[in-house]
Design an enzyme around this catalytic site. Structure first.
Site, PDB file in Angstrom:
ATOM      1  CB  THR A  51     -18.068 -25.032   6.246  1.00 47.39           C
ATOM      2  OG1 THR A  51     -17.651 -25.698   7.424  1.00 47.39           O
ATOM      3  CG2 THR A  51     -19.188 -24.061   6.541  1.00 47.39           C
ATOM      4  CG  HIS A 102       3.883   8.960   8.782  1.00 53.53           C
ATOM      5  ND1 HIS A 102       3.358   9.801   7.820  1.00 53.53           N
ATOM      6  CD2 HIS A 102       2.831   8.550   9.531  1.00 53.53           C
ATOM      7  CE1 HIS A 102       2.046   9.899   7.990  1.00 53.53           C
ATOM      8  NE2 HIS A 102       1.699   9.145   9.019  1.00 53.53           N
ATOM      9  NE  ARG A 121       4.943  13.666   1.781  1.00 56.76           N
ATOM     10  CZ  ARG A 121       3.708  13.465   2.217  1.00 56.76           C
ATOM     11  NH1 ARG A 121       3.444  13.558   3.512  1.00 56.76           N
ATOM     12  NH2 ARG A 121       2.726  13.201   1.383  1.00 56.76           N
ATOM     13  CE  LYS A 180     -14.239 -26.105   6.516  1.00 52.77           C
ATOM     14  NZ  LYS A 180     -14.729 -26.401   7.882  1.00 52.77           N
ATOM     15  CD  GLN A 240      -4.857  12.588   1.229  1.00 49.14           C
ATOM     16  OE1 GLN A 240      -3.638  12.631   1.053  1.00 49.14           O
ATOM     17  NE2 GLN A 240      -5.409  12.972   2.358  1.00 49.14           N
TER      18      GLN A 240
END
Ligand SMILES: O=c1[nH]c(=O)c2[nH]c(=O)[nH]c2[nH]1
Length: 299
Positions: A57, A254, A183, A12, A226
């Site tokens: 379930t 972005h 940035r 479930k 990264q």
């Protein structure tokens, strides 16, 4: 050619439970979403339609509600372990249980905010705390069998308004991206971390791991998302010995500097267009080289 039954599981999904604990007029709430998935001796169910091995379930859902009443919903890892062990220990046909829980957090609305209601002795009003969700994923082969606990969070939205660069990447005939030494770096962190064992101070461990992720995000001068991801994972592993592996998925949300020159205005990184999609998706894992193997932990 022979056709055979492959791996299978059932359960479930997404039982939404709100457990209210009442201490006089002071209430506490736990708001969770529980998904159960069981596997074991289920071949005949698929091959012949014999349901003898099946714990419905519907019963799994009822068990979640009953356990919420009987044992309360404390730390989600604890509750998931309790459920997972129960299903395997109580049903001979069930050999493996996977219980996944999401927890939505609520803060108290201070009573002082509405004294005219005369509720000074009562604490039963809550406000949902942000979009962030705490998660866990537990596997159990039953008491004494192989078990694993993965904790985590998702939608932890963070932003650095400077301290992020991106340059030195491959340029080919399709590259238009300008290199930048300043940035915005923004993401919504999904992180999952695997524990070495199956008992811990789950609440404290969660809070510390979350703090490590946030501090590393804020303190890393980023040359790429990264690199930031790796530093965040490292910080958790350096700080928390009970954790041996961290997996993360981080969309690069972005933010593009808007060209305001048509209006005679300069824009030294002050006005940005926050793009919705497409987004870069950075994924990776960081682990201790002594991390114990746990083949089923992430499945
Ligand atoms: O941190 C980043 N990593 C990338 O791989 C990438 N690619 C891209 O276009 N912008 C960025 N930013």
């Amino acid at each position: 050619m022979a056709i055979v039954l492959g791996p299978n599981r059932y359960g479930k999904a997404e039982t939404r439970v709100v457990r209210v604990t009442k201490d006089g007029g002071t209430h506490r709430i736990k708001d969770v979403n529980v998904s159960v998935s069981l596997s074991g001796d289920m071949d005949v169910v698929h091959l012949t339609g014999d349901n003898a091995p099946v714990l419905p379930t519907d019963t799994q859902k009822n068990t979640v509600f009953a356990f919420a009443k009987k044992y309360n919903v404390g730390e989600i890892e604890e509750f998931a372990l309790l459920l997972a062990r129960h299903f395997v220990d109580s049903q001979p046909t069930v050999h493996h249980a996977r219980v996944e829980i999401e927890e939505y957090s609520w803060d108290r609305i201070p009573v002082e905010d509405n004294p005219h209601l005369g509720l000074r002795d009562e604490q039963h009003s809550f406000v949902r705390n942000g979009s962030e969700t705490r998660t866990c994923l537990v596997h159990s082969d039953g008491t004494g069998g192989e078990e694993s606990v993965v904790s985590g969070l998702k939608d932890l939205v963070v932003l650095n308004s400077t301290g992020s660069e991106f340059h030195g990447y491959i340029k080919d005939e399709y590259t238009t991206l300008e290199e930048t030494d300043d940035r915005i770096l923004a993401t919504a962190v999904t992180a999952q971390w695997r524990h070495r064992g199956t008992s811990s101070d789950w609440g404290r461990s969660y809070r510390r791991a979350r703090t490590c992720l946030l501090e590393a995000f804020a303190e890393t001068h980023s040359l790429s998302l990264q690199q930031t991801l790796y530093q965040m994972g490292r910080r958790v592993l350096n700080d928390r010995r009970e954790i041996c592996e961290v997996r993360m998925a981080m969309p690069n949300k972005h933010h593009f500097v808007v060209d305001l020159s048509p209006f005679g205005l300069d824009n030294p990184n002050e006005v940005f267009f926050a793009a919705d999609r497409p987004y870069g998706l950075i994924e990776g894992s960081v682990l201790d080289d002594d991390a114990p193997r746990s083949p089923s932990a992430w499945k």
